[in-house]
Design an enzyme around this catalytic site. Structure first.
Site, PDB file in Angstrom:
ATOM      1  N   GLU A   1      28.461 -42.951  -7.375  1.00  0.00           N
ATOM      2  CA  GLU A   1      28.274 -42.464  -8.144  1.00  0.00           C
ATOM      3  C   GLU A   1      26.095 -41.697  -8.576  1.00  0.00           C
ATOM      4  OE1 GLU A   1      30.290 -40.473  -9.896  1.00  0.00           O
ATOM      5  OE2 GLU A   1      31.725 -41.721  -9.895  1.00  0.00           O
TER       6      GLU A   1
ATOM      7  N   CYS B   1      32.171 -45.194 -18.258  1.00  0.00           N
ATOM      8  CA  CYS B   1      31.445 -45.797 -16.960  1.00  0.00           C
ATOM      9  C   CYS B   1      30.502 -45.054 -17.090  1.00  0.00           C
ATOM     10  CB  CYS B   1      32.390 -45.549 -15.926  1.00  0.00           C
ATOM     11  SG  CYS B   1      33.608 -46.915 -15.719  1.00  0.00           S
TER      12      CYS B   1
ATOM     13  N   HIS C   1      32.629 -46.298  -8.951  1.00  0.00           N
ATOM     14  CA  HIS C   1      34.029 -46.970  -9.236  1.00  0.00           C
ATOM     15  C   HIS C   1      34.695 -47.022  -8.117  1.00  0.00           C
ATOM     16  CE1 HIS C   1      33.556 -43.486 -12.631  1.00  0.00           C
ATOM     17  NE2 HIS C   1      34.631 -44.698 -12.938  1.00  0.00           N
TER      18      HIS C   1
HETATM   19  N1  PCA Z   1      36.897 -48.006 -16.099  1.00  0.00           N
HETATM   20  C1  PCA Z   1      36.653 -46.474 -17.522  1.00  0.00           C
HETATM   21  C2  PCA Z   1      35.498 -47.467 -18.644  1.00  0.00           C
HETATM   22  C3  PCA Z   1      36.033 -48.875 -17.769  1.00  0.00           C
HETATM   23  C4  PCA Z   1      36.227 -48.592 -16.557  1.00  0.00           C
HETATM   24  O1  PCA Z   1      36.548 -49.845 -15.648  1.00  0.00           O
HETATM   25  C5  PCA Z   1      35.397 -44.968 -16.630  1.00  0.00           C
HETATM   26  O2  PCA Z   1      35.700 -44.724 -15.905  1.00  0.00           O
HETATM   27  O3  PCA Z   1      34.818 -44.775 -17.471  1.00  0.00           O
END
Ligand code: PCA
Length: 204
Positions: free
Chosen positions: A80, A142, A165
């Site tokens: 990200e 996240c 991610h």
């Molecule tokens: N993904 C979520 C919250 C926890 C996770 O593993 C997110 O993308 O916000």
């Protein structure tokens, strides 16, 4: 020895497992050059996860903070670029559902990661893993934890922080039925490459 804090999240919403937990548990304790990876799992709770992150940072004093989250539906590994000062969206695991809230009242609107995300993506692609930079971490947990990590990095010279991610694992994709997945072995290997690139970038 320099510490790297690697965080994952527990399961949430309709995801019965969170592959970030398996990745973190697998890489916890691993050493790369003179860096020591220390893994921690965070709650999917807006209040608690931020406090947990701060406690882990105090205990571990990491030079590098890499947080992982599941992005069910994505088919690439996506470092990200940016965290925004917004909390909004689905309920967390304790039912808290913020609407258009700030993460930090007086905080900056956004922070850019100082992890080498371009090098990460280049390395992943060179090794055969689908990857691209993502320009939004959303407004859920996240983004929240990425923002908190970047605030800390901003305040502590030499600290690098950011967020990756990941797609679902095969196990989760099969359980869920409507999202793509990777083998957990590849998810672990890909995250390790990202950590290596971060170490390499810091050595220059
Ligand atoms: N993904 C979520 C919250 C926890 C996770 O593993 C997110 O993308 O916000």
């Amino acid at each position: 020895m320099t510490n790297i804090l690697l965080t994952g999240f527990e399961p949430f919403l309709d995801y019965k497992l969170n592959p970030t937990m398996q990745i973190v548990e697998n890489l916890d304790g691993e050493k790369i050059e003179d860096y020591h990876i220390i893994g921690r799992i965070l709650s999917v709770d807006f209040q608690q996860s931020a406090e947990q992150l701060k406690r882990h940072i105090e205990e571990i004093e990491p030079q590098i903070i890499i947080s992982l989250g599941l992005a069910g539906g994505r088919y690439k590994l996506t470092p990200e670029r940016i965290a925004i000062n917004v909390k909004d969206g689905e309920p967390d695991n304790n039912g808290y559902t913020p609407v258009d809230e700030s993460i930090q009242e007086e905080g900056a609107d956004a922070y850019l990661t100082n992890l080498p995300i371009r090098q990460m993506v280049n390395r992943l692609q060179a090794e055969g893993y689908p990857a691209e930079i993502s320009n939004t971490a959303g407004t859920y947990l996240c983004n929240n934890i990425m923002y908190e990590g970047l605030v800390y990095a901003q305040q502590h010279e030499g600290v690098r922080a950011g967020f990756i991610h990941i797609p679902a694992s095969f196990e989760l994709a099969i359980q869920h039925g409507k999202i793509p997945g990777w083998h957990i072995r590849d998810l672990i290997a890909a995250v390790k490459l990202c950590i290596e690139e971060t170490i390499r970038a810091g050595n220059h």
